[in-house]
Design a protein around this motif. Sequence first.
Motif, PDB file in Angstrom:
ATOM      1  N   MET A 179      78.268  55.316  89.238  1.00 46.11           N
ATOM      2  CA  MET A 179      78.955  56.393  89.942  1.00 46.11           C
ATOM      3  C   MET A 179      80.290  56.699  89.273  1.00 46.11           C
ATOM      4  O   MET A 179      80.614  57.846  88.993  1.00 46.11           O
ATOM      5  CB  MET A 179      79.220  55.967  91.399  1.00 46.11           C
ATOM      6  N   ILE A 180      81.080  55.655  89.020  1.00 47.48           N
ATOM      7  CA  ILE A 180      82.446  55.848  88.543  1.00 47.48           C
ATOM      8  C   ILE A 180      82.482  56.352  87.096  1.00 47.48           C
ATOM      9  O   ILE A 180      83.249  57.249  86.766  1.00 47.48           O
ATOM     10  CB  ILE A 180      83.234  54.525  88.665  1.00 47.48           C
ATOM     11  N   ASP A 181      81.629  55.794  86.238  1.00 41.70           N
ATOM     12  CA  ASP A 181      81.737  56.102  84.808  1.00 41.70           C
ATOM     13  C   ASP A 181      80.830  57.246  84.350  1.00 41.70           C
ATOM     14  O   ASP A 181      81.141  57.931  83.385  1.00 41.70           O
ATOM     15  CB  ASP A 181      81.380  54.863  83.967  1.00 41.70           C
ATOM     16  N   ILE A 182      79.701  57.398  85.014  1.00 34.92           N
ATOM     17  CA  ILE A 182      78.720  58.371  84.516  1.00 34.92           C
ATOM     18  C   ILE A 182      78.632  59.603  85.417  1.00 34.92           C
ATOM     19  O   ILE A 182      78.756  60.730  84.943  1.00 34.92           O
ATOM     20  CB  ILE A 182      77.313  57.715  84.399  1.00 34.92           C
ATOM     21  N   ILE A 183      78.424  59.395  86.703  1.00 29.83           N
ATOM     22  CA  ILE A 183      78.133  60.535  87.580  1.00 29.83           C
ATOM     23  C   ILE A 183      79.398  61.305  87.970  1.00 29.83           C
ATOM     24  O   ILE A 183      79.475  62.522  87.779  1.00 29.83           O
ATOM     25  CB  ILE A 183      77.367  60.061  88.845  1.00 29.83           C
ATOM     26  N   LEU A 184      80.411  60.599  88.497  1.00 31.55           N
ATOM     27  CA  LEU A 184      81.599  61.319  88.970  1.00 31.55           C
ATOM     28  C   LEU A 184      82.323  62.132  87.888  1.00 31.55           C
ATOM     29  O   LEU A 184      82.709  63.271  88.143  1.00 31.55           O
ATOM     30  CB  LEU A 184      82.552  60.359  89.686  1.00 31.55           C
ATOM     31  N   PRO A 185      82.511  61.585  86.679  1.00 32.24           N
ATOM     32  CA  PRO A 185      83.176  62.412  85.667  1.00 32.24           C
ATOM     33  C   PRO A 185      82.440  63.729  85.409  1.00 32.24           C
ATOM     34  O   PRO A 185      83.070  64.748  85.160  1.00 32.24           O
ATOM     35  CB  PRO A 185      83.144  61.534  84.407  1.00 32.24           C
ATOM     36  N   GLN A 186      81.115  63.688  85.489  1.00 33.98           N
ATOM     37  CA  GLN A 186      80.360  64.930  85.283  1.00 33.98           C
ATOM     38  C   GLN A 186      80.417  65.820  86.521  1.00 33.98           C
ATOM     39  O   GLN A 186      80.424  67.046  86.422  1.00 33.98           O
ATOM     40  CB  GLN A 186      78.907  64.616  84.931  1.00 33.98           C
ATOM     41  N   ALA A 187      80.450  65.183  87.684  1.00 30.75           N
ATOM     42  CA  ALA A 187      80.491  65.963  88.923  1.00 30.75           C
ATOM     43  C   ALA A 187      81.833  66.677  89.071  1.00 30.75           C
ATOM     44  O   ALA A 187      81.910  67.745  89.671  1.00 30.75           O
ATOM     45  CB  ALA A 187      80.244  65.047  90.117  1.00 30.75           C
ATOM     46  N   MET A 188      82.896  66.088  88.507  1.00 35.07           N
ATOM     47  CA  MET A 188      84.243  66.656  88.655  1.00 35.07           C
ATOM     48  C   MET A 188      84.306  68.115  88.220  1.00 35.07           C
ATOM     49  O   MET A 188      85.062  68.902  88.780  1.00 35.07           O
ATOM     50  CB  MET A 188      85.250  65.845  87.834  1.00 35.07           C
TER      51      MET A 188
END
Lengths: 242, 219
Positions: B134-143
């Motif tokens: 979540m922290i390294d892969i998904i959230l940065p892209q979701a931002m």
Amino acid sequence: MLVIKVENLSKKFGDNEVLKDISAEVKKGEVVSIIGPSGSGKSTFLRCINLLEKPTAGKIFVAGQELTDPKINVTKAREKVGMVFQHFHLFPHLTVLENLTYAPMKVKKETKTVAQEKARELLLKVGLAEKADAYPNSLSGGQKQRVAIARALSMEPDLMLFDEPTSALDPEMVKEVLDVMKDLAHSGMTMAVVTHEMGFAREVADRVLFLDEGRLVESGEPIPFFENPQTERAKSFLDKIL
Amino acid sequence: MNLDFSQIVPYIPFMLEGIWVTIRFVIVAIILGFILGTLLALCKISSIRLLRAIAGSYTSIFRGTPLILQLMLFHYAVPQLTGYDITPFMSAILAFGLNSAAYVSEIIRAGIQAVDKGQTEAAKALGVPYREMMIDIILPQAMKNILPALMNEFITLTKESALVSTIGYLDLMRRSQVVGSSLFRNFEPLLFVGVIYWLMVTGLSVLGRMVERRLNVSD
Ligand SMILES: Nc1ncnc2c1ncn2[C@@H]1O[C@H](COP(=O)(O)OP(=O)(O)OP(=O)(O)O)[C@@H](O)[C@H]1O
Ligand SMILES: [Mg+2]
């Protein structure tokens, strides 16, 4: 030694039984091609082997460990199974090198230096050493898939799963990816490859598994299978595609 | 038309003080809304049905009723039910924070779910644990999807903040009304704080566009 052992595997999505009582084994260093018509359950079968899909019934062992044991740590078990997807799924916000070092550093707690060194070696192996600092979006499809293979290898898996690794590629890029896979096969990696590339299945695979409507209908060495299929279903499938 | 701005001059410091009063509660409300909204979003994408149901009902209630009603409820119902008095500031951050959380949770949920499912699968296949994924892969892209929408939410919240004047919180809006009624002239003070609101919102929009441009550079 067996790397994969599948016993009476079945998988249902709701009422739809996609895999029906499949049993199969893959020995260490063996390359197995999984072929069959669209919707026959090839991807689902592969995805069960690293628990991206949860089997409904049956047992799966990878390198002696039972994945279907309810007490198993799923995340841990996946470390040893590399997977390559049709659409690459590289991490777009990380460079090629970071794509390769991320999991070894996060999951295996390798130091940055060690992880980078290994990553550069792998990039050299797939012929993309000069792309280390590029972002995935600047690569061609064939290059992306080679990076994806290197990324999976970065975890030093016991086994590599490929789900139609060349189906999303332009024809002129298929060969570069297949060549990398051939090298990998010759280096002794255990591989299960879902593919429409019958040339690859014939040349590289030690065994072919033919799935139809969720059943493992036929399995055997490639040459006899392609020249002289034993079942009607395999015959008519091969007639259609060859 | 007889506009006379000279009369409001003595009241300008009083009204300008309202900027800070407004900003202070807006900031607290935004922080509360963001934290709670993030937690709610995680509930919404979780595999536990109960958490999804709770977060879903929460959102439905706060988005399905008027904000002014929620504000009144906090301000008048809490003392009646608990016997504790509640300051206008507290009611304001509670109502705006909890309300904003509902919108923020939808923004974050949608942002996360817009990230290609293949990213999750690739991370899982590499043995990456959920938290790190979540922290390294998904959230940065979701931002990329989340930040612009979040900025809009903050702008809306800043504008809607004027509602707290109805519970006697001495914000920018309320101050213009106070000045208006002591001068018997409403137009000038209203116009004056109107410009201030516009400047604040425009500032936020500019900030938002800067952030967006920053994000697109990394592509
Ligand atoms: N997540 C899912 N939910 C519901 N049904 C699914 C899901 N994934 C696959 N299926 C169904 O399972 C069946 C087998 O799908 P699968 O993707 O394994 O086939 P395949 O042999 O890989 O086909 P293709 O060659 O088209 O990739 C199909 O009928 C498909 O609709
Ligand atoms: Mg498939």
